[in-house]
Design an enzyme around this catalytic site. Sequence first.
Site, mmCIF file in Angstrom:
data_model
loop_
_atom_site.group_PDB
_atom_site.id
_atom_site.type_symbol
_atom_site.label_atom_id
_atom_site.label_comp_id
_atom_site.label_asym_id
_atom_site.label_seq_id
_atom_site.Cartn_x
_atom_site.Cartn_y
_atom_site.Cartn_z
ATOM 1 N N ASP A 206 -0.978 7.394 -14.996
ATOM 2 C CA ASP A 206 -0.592 5.985 -14.915
ATOM 3 C C ASP A 206 -0.798 5.514 -13.487
ATOM 4 O O ASP A 206 -1.824 4.935 -13.143
ATOM 5 C CB ASP A 206 0.853 5.788 -15.376
ATOM 6 C CG ASP A 206 1.282 4.319 -15.340
ATOM 7 O OD1 ASP A 206 0.455 3.450 -15.004
ATOM 8 O OD2 ASP A 206 2.455 4.032 -15.633
ATOM 9 N N THR B 6 10.963 1.360 -25.911
ATOM 10 C CA THR B 6 11.381 2.159 -24.764
ATOM 11 C C THR B 6 12.875 2.441 -24.787
ATOM 12 O O THR B 6 13.684 1.535 -24.980
ATOM 13 C CB THR B 6 11.011 1.447 -23.450
ATOM 14 O OG1 THR B 6 9.591 1.249 -23.413
ATOM 15 C CG2 THR B 6 11.435 2.277 -22.239
ATOM 16 N N LYS C 217 -3.434 -0.513 -17.547
ATOM 17 C CA LYS C 217 -2.570 -1.685 -17.383
ATOM 18 C C LYS C 217 -3.364 -2.753 -16.643
ATOM 19 O O LYS C 217 -3.952 -2.486 -15.592
ATOM 20 C CB LYS C 217 -1.310 -1.336 -16.583
ATOM 21 C CG LYS C 217 -0.338 -0.406 -17.297
ATOM 22 C CD LYS C 217 0.865 -0.111 -16.414
ATOM 23 C CE LYS C 217 1.872 0.787 -17.115
ATOM 24 N NZ LYS C 217 2.984 1.187 -16.200
ATOM 25 N N GLU D 134 3.691 11.220 -19.476
ATOM 26 C CA GLU D 134 3.061 10.187 -18.656
ATOM 27 C C GLU D 134 3.435 10.322 -17.186
ATOM 28 O O GLU D 134 4.613 10.280 -16.833
ATOM 29 C CB GLU D 134 3.476 8.805 -19.182
ATOM 30 C CG GLU D 134 2.804 7.659 -18.473
ATOM 31 C CD GLU D 134 3.255 6.312 -19.014
ATOM 32 O OE1 GLU D 134 2.945 5.288 -18.372
ATOM 33 O OE2 GLU D 134 3.929 6.271 -20.069
ATOM 34 N N ASP E 147 5.882 -3.266 -25.016
ATOM 35 C CA ASP E 147 7.169 -3.865 -25.409
ATOM 36 C C ASP E 147 7.821 -4.670 -24.298
ATOM 37 O O ASP E 147 8.984 -5.052 -24.406
ATOM 38 C CB ASP E 147 8.140 -2.797 -25.927
ATOM 39 C CG ASP E 147 8.624 -1.838 -24.831
ATOM 40 O OD1 ASP E 147 7.995 -1.791 -23.761
ATOM 41 O OD2 ASP E 147 9.622 -1.135 -25.067
ATOM 42 N N CYS F 32 2.120 -1.775 -19.988
ATOM 43 C CA CYS F 32 2.417 -3.072 -19.405
ATOM 44 C C CYS F 32 3.600 -2.955 -18.465
ATOM 45 O O CYS F 32 4.295 -1.944 -18.434
ATOM 46 C CB CYS F 32 2.747 -4.099 -20.500
ATOM 47 S SG CYS F 32 4.294 -3.766 -21.388
ATOM 48 N N LYS G 56 12.285 7.250 -21.083
ATOM 49 C CA LYS G 56 12.298 7.248 -19.631
ATOM 50 C C LYS G 56 13.261 8.324 -19.139
ATOM 51 O O LYS G 56 14.405 8.426 -19.607
ATOM 52 C CB LYS G 56 12.743 5.885 -19.101
ATOM 53 C CG LYS G 56 11.776 4.754 -19.399
ATOM 54 C CD LYS G 56 10.528 4.844 -18.540
ATOM 55 C CE LYS G 56 9.693 3.578 -18.653
ATOM 56 N NZ LYS G 56 8.507 3.623 -17.752
#
Length: 329
Positions: free
Chosen positions: A224, A125, A246, A201, A298, A274, A150
Amino acid sequence: MPRTLQARHERLELSRPFRIARGVKTAADVIAVEIGQGGVVGRGEAVPYPRYGESVASALADVERARAAIGQGAGRSDLPSLLPAGAARNALDCALWDLEARLSGRSVAGMIDAPEPGPLVSALTIGIDEPDAMARAAAAVAHAPLLKVKVDAQDPEARIRAVRQAAPDADLIVDPNESWNREIVERLQPFLASQSVDLLEQPVPADEDEWLEGFRPAVPICADESVHVAADLPRIARRYQAVNVKLDKSGGLSEALALARGARRLGLGLMTGCMVSSSLSIAPALHIAAMSDFVDLDGPLWLSRDRDGGVVDQGGYLLPPADGFWGMA
């Protein structure tokens, strides 16, 4: 045989700040659960998430609600009647899987008729920062096969472009964490395609995604925050091209398996994600990751110190925990 149940809050310091559209995290607050039976202990971990109205205190209170039933032998199939999907149910469900594996002498992989977890590509990330800083971060891991970028609504083009230029060969997931609106999503479709973005996402808030029905994106859009459990899939399939599973949302590996299998039956792409957590949260998710097109596990790599024997990153490939860490006889 009666069981014991222990649950506690653990604060895991991060090695560096983790920045997303909702804010900055410097530590991961998790709940750790241990269920004992006959001298054998099964472990589970979960991350209470404020976005879903959870806190450490509320999650621990939920665990207490299930204490008597667990002590009297309630199993994984009983948990949905005891607790809603969420962090507390996740921790208990995963602890019960681990306990059953250790008591039965069969691994969780064997119990679900799947291969044992092996190395897999998992996203690294790139947190939100100024474009130059994001470019430097991306350059440092440009060798990795998959990066997750992000962003928020503030000049996402500059940030995505900076990462792409620094890591021209990596596959890219772009994650605005619900910070965009319809106008931004529609406007950026050609740009995302031009940057060879592989997956977008949850760009818009979960309660503002109705307009995605009938929308034909240039880049597949992954649900998500909009998807938690298998019962959500009929609605999700009308709006998204993929789902991010998740365990903290689904309430554990049991429901995560149902969600992942249901998504596949509907022809949806599959991602495993996660929270920022230790390897104790990641080990159960590896069984969903093995089924997935994209993997983003991660979380432990952000910690100053992970649990002993946890997962290891080797250049963007995630190696499973040491034998006996979780879910093994």
